[in-house]
Design a protein around this motif. Structure first.
Motif, PDB file in Angstrom:
ATOM      1  N   ASN A  59       0.853  -1.187   0.000  1.00 18.77           N
ATOM      2  CA  ASN A  59       0.000   0.000   0.000  1.00 18.77           C
ATOM      3  C   ASN A  59       0.886   1.233   0.000  1.00 18.77           C
ATOM      4  O   ASN A  59       1.939   1.258   0.644  1.00 18.77           O
ATOM      5  CB  ASN A  59      -0.894   0.008   1.232  1.00 18.77           C
ATOM      6  CG  ASN A  59      -2.006  -1.004   1.129  1.00 18.77           C
ATOM      7  OD1 ASN A  59      -3.024  -0.768   0.486  1.00 18.77           O
ATOM      8  ND2 ASN A  59      -1.819  -2.155   1.742  1.00 18.77           N
ATOM      9  N   LEU A  60       0.461   2.252  -0.713  1.00 15.63           N
ATOM     10  CA  LEU A  60       1.192   3.519  -0.748  1.00 15.63           C
ATOM     11  C   LEU A  60       0.373   4.570  -0.008  1.00 15.63           C
ATOM     12  O   LEU A  60      -0.794   4.808  -0.330  1.00 15.63           O
ATOM     13  CB  LEU A  60       1.435   3.961  -2.189  1.00 15.63           C
ATOM     14  CG  LEU A  60       2.154   5.308  -2.360  1.00 15.63           C
ATOM     15  CD1 LEU A  60       3.532   5.261  -1.714  1.00 15.63           C
ATOM     16  CD2 LEU A  60       2.267   5.670  -3.839  1.00 15.63           C
ATOM     17  N   ILE A  61       0.991   5.181   0.999  1.00 13.93           N
ATOM     18  CA  ILE A  61       0.364   6.250   1.767  1.00 13.93           C
ATOM     19  C   ILE A  61       1.124   7.536   1.463  1.00 13.93           C
ATOM     20  O   ILE A  61       2.305   7.663   1.800  1.00 13.93           O
ATOM     21  CB  ILE A  61       0.399   5.961   3.277  1.00 13.93           C
ATOM     22  CG1 ILE A  61      -0.335   4.659   3.586  1.00 13.93           C
ATOM     23  CG2 ILE A  61      -0.213   7.115   4.060  1.00 13.93           C
ATOM     24  CD1 ILE A  61      -0.193   4.192   5.032  1.00 13.93           C
ATOM     25  N   VAL A  62       0.470   8.469   0.792  1.00 10.25           N
ATOM     26  CA  VAL A  62       1.075   9.746   0.425  1.00 10.25           C
ATOM     27  C   VAL A  62       0.514  10.829   1.339  1.00 10.25           C
ATOM     28  O   VAL A  62      -0.703  10.947   1.500  1.00 10.25           O
ATOM     29  CB  VAL A  62       0.767  10.099  -1.046  1.00 10.25           C
ATOM     30  CG1 VAL A  62       1.341  11.468  -1.391  1.00 10.25           C
ATOM     31  CG2 VAL A  62       1.342   9.040  -1.984  1.00 10.25           C
ATOM     32  N   TYR A  63       1.392  11.611   1.942  1.00  7.27           N
ATOM     33  CA  TYR A  63       0.927  12.707   2.798  1.00  7.27           C
ATOM     34  C   TYR A  63       1.621  14.002   2.406  1.00  7.27           C
ATOM     35  O   TYR A  63       2.797  14.008   2.033  1.00  7.27           O
ATOM     36  CB  TYR A  63       1.152  12.389   4.283  1.00  7.27           C
ATOM     37  CG  TYR A  63       2.592  12.200   4.696  1.00  7.27           C
ATOM     38  CD1 TYR A  63       3.319  13.248   5.273  1.00  7.27           C
ATOM     39  CD2 TYR A  63       3.234  10.979   4.517  1.00  7.27           C
ATOM     40  CE1 TYR A  63       4.634  13.084   5.660  1.00  7.27           C
ATOM     41  CE2 TYR A  63       4.559  10.805   4.898  1.00  7.27           C
ATOM     42  CZ  TYR A  63       5.250  11.856   5.469  1.00  7.27           C
ATOM     43  OH  TYR A  63       6.565  11.688   5.842  1.00  7.27           O
TER      44      TYR A  63
END
Length: 328
Positions: A59-63
């Motif tokens: 999973n990719l979590i971009v913030y």
């Protein structure tokens, strides 16, 4: 609700910061030659330390606000702890640096293209990631993350928006969400919102926040949507609990699947213990697998009748509880 949030906050702070180790690497700064901004831009990447052990796409979590140490530290700590306890899957964290934060987040379209055309292709080329991405933001970043979720929902399929400012650009976010909702809406995924009620910064945002949630509640859509009123938290402290609550919500289905796997393993070791079947049934029910859930409840009832360690009065209470669960 305040008690629940306080317990979660305690979990995120005392438990985690007392740990002498982390399950995530420190953020590593990468340089992108951006076609959109026509200049070099910075991002940070933090990987799970067991990245190589699990071969499935991550999973990719971009913030956004990746250059804000407090924001980066908060989301890294929340991700670390939730991953430790199998509440979220193995994920890659990517933080976005800004050269002009307010302009980029409020004007939004150029930064949106930067993520879509520069950042995500680079990360996808370098790492094994899933196609559906989680976007996270706070304040103006909450406004921006909501925009990303609405405008490219097939990519930004999870959104965590904490204390979002929905007033910029003549509150255009309302027109955008109304346009995307309706009978022909293709919006899916998970949307988590939260806001505090302390000090002016969050108090001034609450009217717009609840106007937005009302539009979502009345709209015809397939979004899995939840919001929390973080009573007692202010604009700057709301991410402390909001990020963790949002991640936990967005990956809730994974957690219930983990419960099923765990209970199946326990059933193999203790095939006559009725409560493992009940817990398995609860998880199946939560995932809307009602037929399988009722079958597991029936097994639990039959196993309960054979349990000699449970008193007659307690058996009656438990049977009533199981029967009620089967009827719902």
């Amino acid at each position: 609700m305040k008690l629940i949030v306080s317990i979660f906050l305690l979990f995120l702070t005392t438990n985690s910061f007392c740990q002498s180790h982390s399950f995530y690497s420190k953020p590593d700064t990468l340089i992108i030659k951006s076609k959109i901004f026509d200049t070099e831009r910075k991002i940070t990447v933090s990987l799970p330390l067991d990245y190589e052990k699990i071969k499935e796409p991550k999973n990719l979590i971009v913030y956004v606000d990746g250059d804000n140490e407090e924001i980066t530290g908060t989301i890294l700590q929340a991700t670390n702890n939730l991953y430790l306890y199998d509440d979220i899957p193995q994920s890659i964290l990517v933080g976005i640096f800004h050269q002009d934060r307010n302009e980029e987040l409020v004007e939004k379209k150029k930064l949106f293209k930067f993520l879509d055309s520069d950042v995500i292709p680079m990360i996808a080329n370098k790492y094994n990631i899933k196609k559906k991405i989680t976007i996270v933001g706070h304040s103006f970043g909450g406004y921006f993350s909501t925009y990303c979720f609405l405008k490219n929902n097939t990519v930004f399929n999870n959104c965590i928006s904490i204390s979002p400012a929905y007033w910029p650009n003549d509150s255009d976010i309302y027109d955008i969400v109304k346009k995307e909702l309706g009978k022909e809406s293709k919006l899916t995924g998970n949307l988590y919102l939260a806001i505090g009620d302390k000090r002016w910064d969050d108090i001034s945002l609450r009217e717009d926040f609840f106007k937005f949630t009302t539009i979502l509640e009345k709209g015809d859509n397939n979004i899995n949507f939840q919001y929390n009123d973080l009573v007692g938290f202010n604009h700057n402290s709301s991410p402390t609990v909001g990020f963790g609550l949002g991640l936990n919500f967005c990956f809730d289905q994974l957690e219930w699947n983990s419960v099923i796997i765990d209970q199946n393993n326990r059933i193999k070791s203790f095939p006559d213990f009725w409560q493992h079947y009940e817990l398995k049934a609860d998880a199946l029910k939560h995932l809307e697998k009602y037929k399988e859930a009722n079958e597991a409840y029936k097994v639990a009832l039959n196993k309960l009748k054979l349990d000699k360690e449970v008193s007659v009065s307690d058996k009656e209470k438990i049977e009533n509880r199981l029967q009620k669960k089967m009827k719902k």
